[in-house]
Design a protein around this motif. Structure first.
Motif, PDB file in Angstrom:
ATOM      1  N   MET A   1      47.209-115.736 -83.982  1.00 15.72           N
ATOM      2  CA  MET A   1      46.848-116.191 -82.638  1.00 15.72           C
ATOM      3  C   MET A   1      45.947-115.190 -81.939  1.00 15.72           C
ATOM      4  O   MET A   1      44.884-115.543 -81.441  1.00 15.72           O
ATOM      5  CB  MET A   1      48.120-116.405 -81.814  1.00 15.72           C
ATOM      6  N   THR A   2      46.415-113.904 -81.956  1.00 20.81           N
ATOM      7  CA  THR A   2      45.627-112.888 -81.267  1.00 20.81           C
ATOM      8  C   THR A   2      44.255-112.770 -81.891  1.00 20.81           C
ATOM      9  O   THR A   2      43.260-112.661 -81.177  1.00 20.81           O
ATOM     10  CB  THR A   2      46.324-111.513 -81.347  1.00 20.81           C
ATOM     11  N   VAL A   3      44.242-112.821 -83.223  1.00 14.25           N
ATOM     12  CA  VAL A   3      42.973-112.679 -83.924  1.00 14.25           C
ATOM     13  C   VAL A   3      42.017-113.760 -83.446  1.00 14.25           C
ATOM     14  O   VAL A   3      40.866-113.531 -83.111  1.00 14.25           O
ATOM     15  CB  VAL A   3      43.197-112.813 -85.452  1.00 14.25           C
ATOM     16  N   LEU A   4      42.556-114.968 -83.340  1.00 16.45           N
ATOM     17  CA  LEU A   4      41.730-116.098 -82.947  1.00 16.45           C
ATOM     18  C   LEU A   4      41.246-115.940 -81.519  1.00 16.45           C
ATOM     19  O   LEU A   4      40.076-116.152 -81.210  1.00 16.45           O
ATOM     20  CB  LEU A   4      42.534-117.381 -83.094  1.00 16.45           C
ATOM     21  N   SER A   5      42.126-115.530 -80.614  1.00 23.59           N
ATOM     22  CA  SER A   5      41.742-115.366 -79.229  1.00 23.59           C
ATOM     23  C   SER A   5      40.646-114.318 -79.127  1.00 23.59           C
ATOM     24  O   SER A   5      39.676-114.505 -78.403  1.00 23.59           O
ATOM     25  CB  SER A   5      42.930-114.934 -78.386  1.00 23.59           C
ATOM     26  N   ASN A   6      40.803-113.220 -79.882  1.00 24.25           N
ATOM     27  CA  ASN A   6      39.768-112.200 -79.887  1.00 24.25           C
ATOM     28  C   ASN A   6      38.451-112.784 -80.331  1.00 24.25           C
ATOM     29  O   ASN A   6      37.408-112.492 -79.776  1.00 24.25           O
ATOM     30  CB  ASN A   6      40.154-111.060 -80.839  1.00 24.25           C
ATOM     31  N   PHE A   7      38.551-113.618 -81.353  1.00 24.49           N
ATOM     32  CA  PHE A   7      37.348-114.250 -81.866  1.00 24.49           C
ATOM     33  C   PHE A   7      36.692-115.089 -80.775  1.00 24.49           C
ATOM     34  O   PHE A   7      35.483-115.007 -80.541  1.00 24.49           O
ATOM     35  CB  PHE A   7      37.715-115.115 -83.080  1.00 24.49           C
ATOM     36  N   ASN A   8      37.501-115.861 -80.066  1.00 22.33           N
ATOM     37  CA  ASN A   8      36.982-116.698 -78.969  1.00 22.33           C
ATOM     38  C   ASN A   8      36.305-115.849 -77.915  1.00 22.33           C
ATOM     39  O   ASN A   8      35.200-116.166 -77.467  1.00 22.33           O
ATOM     40  CB  ASN A   8      38.132-117.450 -78.295  1.00 22.33           C
ATOM     41  N   VAL A   9      37.000-114.783 -77.537  1.00 21.50           N
ATOM     42  CA  VAL A   9      36.453-113.916 -76.494  1.00 21.50           C
ATOM     43  C   VAL A   9      35.124-113.344 -76.961  1.00 21.50           C
ATOM     44  O   VAL A   9      34.135-113.327 -76.228  1.00 21.50           O
ATOM     45  CB  VAL A   9      37.461-112.788 -76.162  1.00 21.50           C
ATOM     46  N   ARG A  10      35.077-112.928 -78.226  1.00 20.23           N
ATOM     47  CA  ARG A  10      33.847-112.351 -78.759  1.00 20.23           C
ATOM     48  C   ARG A  10      32.709-113.362 -78.724  1.00 20.23           C
ATOM     49  O   ARG A  10      31.592-113.052 -78.336  1.00 20.23           O
ATOM     50  CB  ARG A  10      34.082-111.870 -80.194  1.00 20.23           C
ATOM     51  N   VAL A  11      33.024-114.590 -79.130  1.00 16.41           N
ATOM     52  CA  VAL A  11      31.986-115.631 -79.119  1.00 16.41           C
ATOM     53  C   VAL A  11      31.487-115.847 -77.700  1.00 16.41           C
ATOM     54  O   VAL A  11      30.275-115.941 -77.456  1.00 16.41           O
ATOM     55  CB  VAL A  11      32.538-116.941 -79.726  1.00 16.41           C
ATOM     56  N   CYS A  12      32.422-115.907 -76.738  1.00 16.57           N
ATOM     57  CA  CYS A  12      32.030-116.150 -75.349  1.00 16.57           C
ATOM     58  C   CYS A  12      31.165-115.005 -74.833  1.00 16.57           C
ATOM     59  O   CYS A  12      30.144-115.242 -74.178  1.00 16.57           O
ATOM     60  CB  CYS A  12      33.260-116.317 -74.468  1.00 16.57           C
ATOM     61  N   ILE A  13      31.548-113.781 -75.162  1.00 18.44           N
ATOM     62  CA  ILE A  13      30.761-112.628 -74.691  1.00 18.44           C
ATOM     63  C   ILE A  13      29.358-112.680 -75.299  1.00 18.44           C
ATOM     64  O   ILE A  13      28.353-112.512 -74.615  1.00 18.44           O
ATOM     65  CB  ILE A  13      31.465-111.300 -75.051  1.00 18.44           C
ATOM     66  N   LEU A  14      29.316-112.986 -76.597  1.00 20.08           N
ATOM     67  CA  LEU A  14      28.027-113.073 -77.279  1.00 20.08           C
ATOM     68  C   LEU A  14      27.143-114.124 -76.622  1.00 20.08           C
ATOM     69  O   LEU A  14      25.962-113.910 -76.340  1.00 20.08           O
ATOM     70  CB  LEU A  14      28.266-113.411 -78.749  1.00 20.08           C
ATOM     71  N   LEU A  15      27.754-115.260 -76.356  1.00 12.76           N
ATOM     72  CA  LEU A  15      27.013-116.372 -75.764  1.00 12.76           C
ATOM     73  C   LEU A  15      26.527-116.010 -74.366  1.00 12.76           C
ATOM     74  O   LEU A  15      25.394-116.306 -73.984  1.00 12.76           O
ATOM     75  CB  LEU A  15      27.934-117.593 -75.696  1.00 12.76           C
ATOM     76  N   LEU A  16      27.394-115.326 -73.638  1.00 16.18           N
ATOM     77  CA  LEU A  16      27.043-114.905 -72.282  1.00 16.18           C
ATOM     78  C   LEU A  16      25.847-113.948 -72.339  1.00 16.18           C
ATOM     79  O   LEU A  16      24.878-114.089 -71.580  1.00 16.18           O
ATOM     80  CB  LEU A  16      28.247-114.199 -71.657  1.00 16.18           C
ATOM     81  N   CYS A  17      25.917-113.001 -73.290  1.00 18.03           N
ATOM     82  CA  CYS A  17      24.813-112.042 -73.434  1.00 18.03           C
ATOM     83  C   CYS A  17      23.527-112.776 -73.787  1.00 18.03           C
ATOM     84  O   CYS A  17      22.461-112.505 -73.229  1.00 18.03           O
ATOM     85  CB  CYS A  17      25.123-111.027 -74.530  1.00 18.03           C
ATOM     86  N   LEU A  18      23.645-113.723 -74.727  1.00 17.20           N
ATOM     87  CA  LEU A  18      22.461-114.483 -75.142  1.00 17.20           C
ATOM     88  C   LEU A  18      21.879-115.249 -73.972  1.00 17.20           C
ATOM     89  O   LEU A  18      20.663-115.265 -73.759  1.00 17.20           O
ATOM     90  CB  LEU A  18      22.837-115.466 -76.259  1.00 17.20           C
ATOM     91  N   SER A  19      22.771-115.878 -73.184  1.00 19.07           N
ATOM     92  CA  SER A  19      22.304-116.659 -72.035  1.00 19.07           C
ATOM     93  C   SER A  19      21.592-115.743 -71.057  1.00 19.07           C
ATOM     94  O   SER A  19      20.494-116.061 -70.575  1.00 19.07           O
ATOM     95  CB  SER A  19      23.474-117.332 -71.317  1.00 19.07           C
ATOM     96  N   LEU A  20      22.223-114.583 -70.786  1.00 19.80           N
ATOM     97  CA  LEU A  20      21.626-113.642 -69.833  1.00 19.80           C
ATOM     98  C   LEU A  20      20.277-113.164 -70.337  1.00 19.80           C
ATOM     99  O   LEU A  20      19.286-113.139 -69.597  1.00 19.80           O
ATOM    100  CB  LEU A  20      22.561-112.441 -69.634  1.00 19.80           C
ATOM    101  N   ALA A  21      20.257-112.807 -71.643  1.00 21.90           N
ATOM    102  CA  ALA A  21      19.018-112.304 -72.227  1.00 21.90           C
ATOM    103  C   ALA A  21      17.925-113.360 -72.116  1.00 21.90           C
ATOM    104  O   ALA A  21      16.788-113.060 -71.737  1.00 21.90           O
ATOM    105  CB  ALA A  21      19.255-111.925 -73.682  1.00 21.90           C
ATOM    106  N   SER A  22      18.277-114.617 -72.396  1.00 19.00           N
ATOM    107  CA  SER A  22      17.262-115.684 -72.319  1.00 19.00           C
ATOM    108  C   SER A  22      16.783-115.848 -70.889  1.00 19.00           C
ATOM    109  O   SER A  22      15.593-116.056 -70.637  1.00 19.00           O
ATOM    110  CB  SER A  22      17.819-117.014 -72.809  1.00 19.00           C
ATOM    111  N   MET A  23      17.750-115.760 -69.930  1.00 21.66           N
ATOM    112  CA  MET A  23      17.372-115.923 -68.526  1.00 21.66           C
ATOM    113  C   MET A  23      16.423-114.813 -68.093  1.00 21.66           C
ATOM    114  O   MET A  23      15.398-115.064 -67.447  1.00 21.66           O
ATOM    115  CB  MET A  23      18.620-115.929 -67.643  1.00 21.66           C
ATOM    116  N   ILE A  24      16.778-113.586 -68.536  1.00 16.88           N
ATOM    117  CA  ILE A  24      15.930-112.443 -68.170  1.00 16.88           C
ATOM    118  C   ILE A  24      14.544-112.605 -68.798  1.00 16.88           C
ATOM    119  O   ILE A  24      13.516-112.424 -68.163  1.00 16.88           O
ATOM    120  CB  ILE A  24      16.597-111.124 -68.613  1.00 16.88           C
ATOM    121  N   THR A  25      14.560-112.989 -70.071  1.00 20.46           N
ATOM    122  CA  THR A  25      13.303-113.206 -70.794  1.00 20.46           C
ATOM    123  C   THR A  25      12.430-114.196 -70.031  1.00 20.46           C
ATOM    124  O   THR A  25      11.241-113.973 -69.809  1.00 20.46           O
ATOM    125  CB  THR A  25      13.607-113.772 -72.195  1.00 20.46           C
ATOM    126  N   LEU A  26      13.058-115.291 -69.631  1.00 15.52           N
ATOM    127  CA  LEU A  26      12.293-116.315 -68.902  1.00 15.52           C
ATOM    128  C   LEU A  26      11.802-115.770 -67.571  1.00 15.52           C
ATOM    129  O   LEU A  26      10.646-115.949 -67.186  1.00 15.52           O
ATOM    130  CB  LEU A  26      13.166-117.534 -68.651  1.00 15.52           C
TER     131      LEU A  26
END
Ligand code: C2E
Ligand code: CA
Ligand code: CA
Length: 697
Positions: A1-26
């Motif tokens: 369970m914990t492993v999975l939650s960590n995975f989720n959190v990591r994906v969300c953080i990655l996605l957030l970073c990507l979104s921010l990076a794209s926004m900044i890029t734009l």
């Protein structure tokens, strides 16, 4: 369970970073696209455009294009400027500007009046409204600008362009085609927007660049939203699948758990394609508790893992394909095989026992893992997992009872035994309710004097339905069906009542009462309190009571059972280890058990005269060790005088057996004790000389 939650959190953080990076890029224009309309590959020609009485010429200098226009006389539609041909030379093959947001123009403009305007025009071709031979028929998408400054940069959003009315009117274009169209633009023009006075008009185009973004803000937001939504869906379904797998998996071994295997079997049995050839092997590791006790739980866990790996690697070595393996609980496993032929079922179990003959090495320890295996096969009557499991479990129970490290197949006799046990349990329940029990007493004698010093209290049932079924049969069933606590308490209370009633007699004839209790009491937190309150209620001298617990019940020793033993002892009651020698108590372990007495099991006494002397040697060792620990020894099951003499010679303290007396009702015991003839008979068994016939054994 914990492993999975960590995975989720990591994906969300990655996605957030990507979104921010794209926004900044734009935001910082890194995602911008641009295209020049004043030079480069899209431009096929630059020419002068004019109408009216104008003298003009076009010059090119260092990339700038200048239209010098001199208006001689003012008419109605005078214009002059620069036209840039786009795309191919043929006007029906222009370029597509729809991906751009704006056009940036660097220009200079001078005119003989203030606030002179310019017009920016895109002319595009579409066969619906344009005519190849007529340049003017290209749609006239334009906007007027007021450059104001002499040298300026103007940025015009493309959505600010409009279709000129004169053009729509000229070509009779319907409403549907009268909107701006920037696909297939064949020319870009920069011309004067009205020339109200004669004089010199000069337009210099330094650059015209289309600008846009790879993706518009709105499109970007939409895309982000879609990506987040998609990710959420993927994560949720991953989570769901993982939860499903986790809830069906044993975390220690990675095998199925009970739930997982139940699902597997149910699916198999429900499948119309499945034939009935499904075999369940139910494994229970023999004496696993001892591994935990001797080496600790971590080693125990590691052993379970290695055990499961060994079985799995056997299955793959033998190329068994259709199987499912599960850890049901603790040291119980279940293996389901689909591809075992009926005549191979036993062979398979034998092979499993064989591969387990090799010890498992864990650190410095070599541990032998033996299992009891119960086998059941799915047939027309086995409708579900529970049925199959119950059958395999019962067969396993049989294998255990028959001496462990072996297999048993569920068959008619196993099924009859289950039926018998169930029925007997019902009868015991009724006998308890109807109080259909009574006690017998079996004398225990001092081996030096052959005086009766104690009696073992033995339970008898007078229920008709249990006729012929002795305590050796019904007690284990009562234990199995958890009826034993009631029975134990009944026996203790009945014995105490008897002792209380006979207080005067027992004052003259002091006897110790040895009462059997079940292993279950060692895990009964109330037991010692119940015992104490019964002692008080019947005013019993605790030193007159000895409780017998079987040695095998101590195989499962843990802190709680040892504590219970101590509590019993602290009440002043003695403890005896019954059936000693049948369990696995290492002699050194005896120090840990707060016991006073060892009762050597009848099976050793029965075989004292066996030619290989092994039993005699064991008995000698037991007595010697007991003496060194200052424990009293009782030999039970003595049926002939040689056995008695042999044991007395070894220093065994007390004797019990049919040779001296059988279990009997209380009154008979009293008569026996008072009868001088009986005493004479007993004393006649005493060894004649000090040197007994030890040599016989
Ligand atoms: P146990 O505690 O080992 O009791 C001794 C059994 O061996 C008794 O059988 C006794 O009659 C029998 N026995 C003693 N000496 C001889 C002998 O020389 N020859 C032969 N053939 N048998 C001998 P019983 O009374 O049938 O009891 C069987 C078992 O049932 C007992 O074994 C004990 O485990 C259990 N049991 C009996 N009464 C009670 C009780 O009140 N409570 C509990 N929890 N268990 C009881
Ligand atoms: Ca006993
Ligand atoms: Ca016994």
């Amino acid at each position: 369970m914990t492993v999975l939650s960590n995975f989720n959190v990591r994906v969300c953080i990655l996605l957030l970073c990507l979104s921010l990076a794209s926004m900044i890029t734009l935001h910082f224009g890194l995602g911008e696209i641009s295209q020049s309309l004043s030079d480069g590959k899209n431009v096929n020609a630059i020419s002068l455009r004019k109408g009216g009485s104008i003298q003009s010429h076009l010059t090119h200098f260092e990339g700038d294009t200048t239209a010098d226009c001199k208006l001689i006389s003012v008419r109605k539609y005078d214009y002059c400027g620069i036209s840039v041909g786009l795309g191919a030379e043929s006007i029906d093959q222009g370029i597509d500007l729809r991906d751009y947001d704006k056009i940036e123009l660097k220009l200079q403009y001078s005119a003989p009046l203030d606030k002179a305007k310019l017009k920016v025009i895109f002319r595009n071709y579409n066969h619906l409204y344009s005519n190849i031979d007529d340049v003017v028929s290209l749609k006239y998408n334009s906007i007027g600008i007021n450059p104001n400054l002499y040298n300026t940069t103007v940025s015009i959003p493309l959505n600010a362009f409009q279709v000129d009315n004169w053009w729509a009117y000229l070509y009779q274009v319907g409403f549907e085609n009268s909107h701006v169209d920037l696909s297939n633009v064949s020319s870009f023009e920069l011309i004067t927007d009205g020339m109200p006075v004669p004089g010199n008009y000069q337009i210099t185009l330094k650059s015209a660049v289309l600008k846009g973004q790879i993706i518009s803000d709105i499109e970007f937001l939409k895309l982000m939203l879609a990506v987040w939504l998609l990710t959420a869906i993927v994560l949720i379904s991953l989570q769901h699948n993982k939860m499903k797998t986790l809830s069906a998996t044993d975390p220690l071994t990675g095998l199925y758990n009970r739930r997982g295997i139940r699902f597997w079997v149910s699916k198999f049995l429900a499948s119309p394609l499945s034939n009935s050839r499904l075999t369940m092997y139910y494994f229970d590791i023999d004496d696993f508790k001892k591994v935990n006790d001797s080496y600790g739980h971590l080693t125990g866990d590691e052993l379970l893992i290695r055990f499961s790996q060994r079985i799995k690697s056997y299955l793959s070595d033998e190329q068994h394909n259709n199987w499912a393996f599960a850890r049901l609980s603790g040291d119980e496993f279940s293996l389901l095989c689909q591809d075992i032929e009926s005549d191979q079922v036993e062979l398979f179990a034998q092979q499993i026992l064989t591969i387990l003959k090799e010890p498992i090495t864990l650190g410095n320890h070599q541990i032998y893992v033996h299992v009891s295996i119960g086998i059941a096969q799915a047939d027309k009557e086995t409708y579900n997992f529970e049925d199959l499991m119950q059958r395999a479990d019962s067969a396993m129970y049989y294998a255990k009872k028959s001496g462990k490290n072996q297999y048993k197949i569920f068959n008619e006799s196993v099924s009859q035994d289950i039926f018998f046990r169930k029925q007997t349990a019902e009868k015991i329940k009724n006998a308890i309710i109807q109080d259909q029990f009574h006690l017998h007493y079996m004398p225990i004698l001092n081996s030096k004097t052959l005086d009766i010093v104690s009696v073992e209290v033995l339970l008898r049932c007078n229920a008709e339905s249990l006729e012929g079924i002795g305590p050796d049969i019904f007690i284990p069933i009562a234990e199995e069906y958890e009826l034993i606590k009631n029975i134990d308490l009944w026996v203790i209370e009945a014995s105490f009542k008897q002792i209380a009633q006979e207080a005067t007699y027992l004052a003259k004839q002091p006897l110790v009462f040895c009462i059997n209790i079940s292993a279950a009491e060692l895990h009964n937190p109330l037991f010692s309190q119940q015992l104490q309150s019964l002692l008080e209620r019947y005013q019993i001298d605790p030193s007159r009571i000895e409780l017998e617990i079987t040695e095998t019940s101590l195989i499962e020793t843990d802190e709680m059972s040892i504590n219970t033993l101590h509590e019993i002892r602290s009440l002043g009651i003695k403890l005896a280890l019954d059936d000693f020698g049948t369990g696995y108590t290492a002699f050194s372990q005896l120090v840990n058990y707060p016991v006073d007495c060892l009762k050597i099991d009848k099976s050793f006494i029965d075989h004292l005269d066996s030619p290989d002397q092994t039993q005699a040697t064991v008995v000698k060792a037991i007595i010697a060790i007991a003496q060194s620990y200052q424990l009293t020894t009782i030999a039970e099951g003595i049926e002939d005088v040689e056995q008695y003499h042999f044991l007395a010679e070894l220093g065994c303290d007390m004797m019990q057996g049919y040779l001296f007396a059988k279990p009997m009702p209380w009154l008979e015991l009293k008569r026996n004790l008072a009868d001088p003839e009986q005493e004479l008979r007993r004393k006649s068994l005493l060894p004649k000389t000090a040197t007994s016939r030890l040599v016989n054994y």
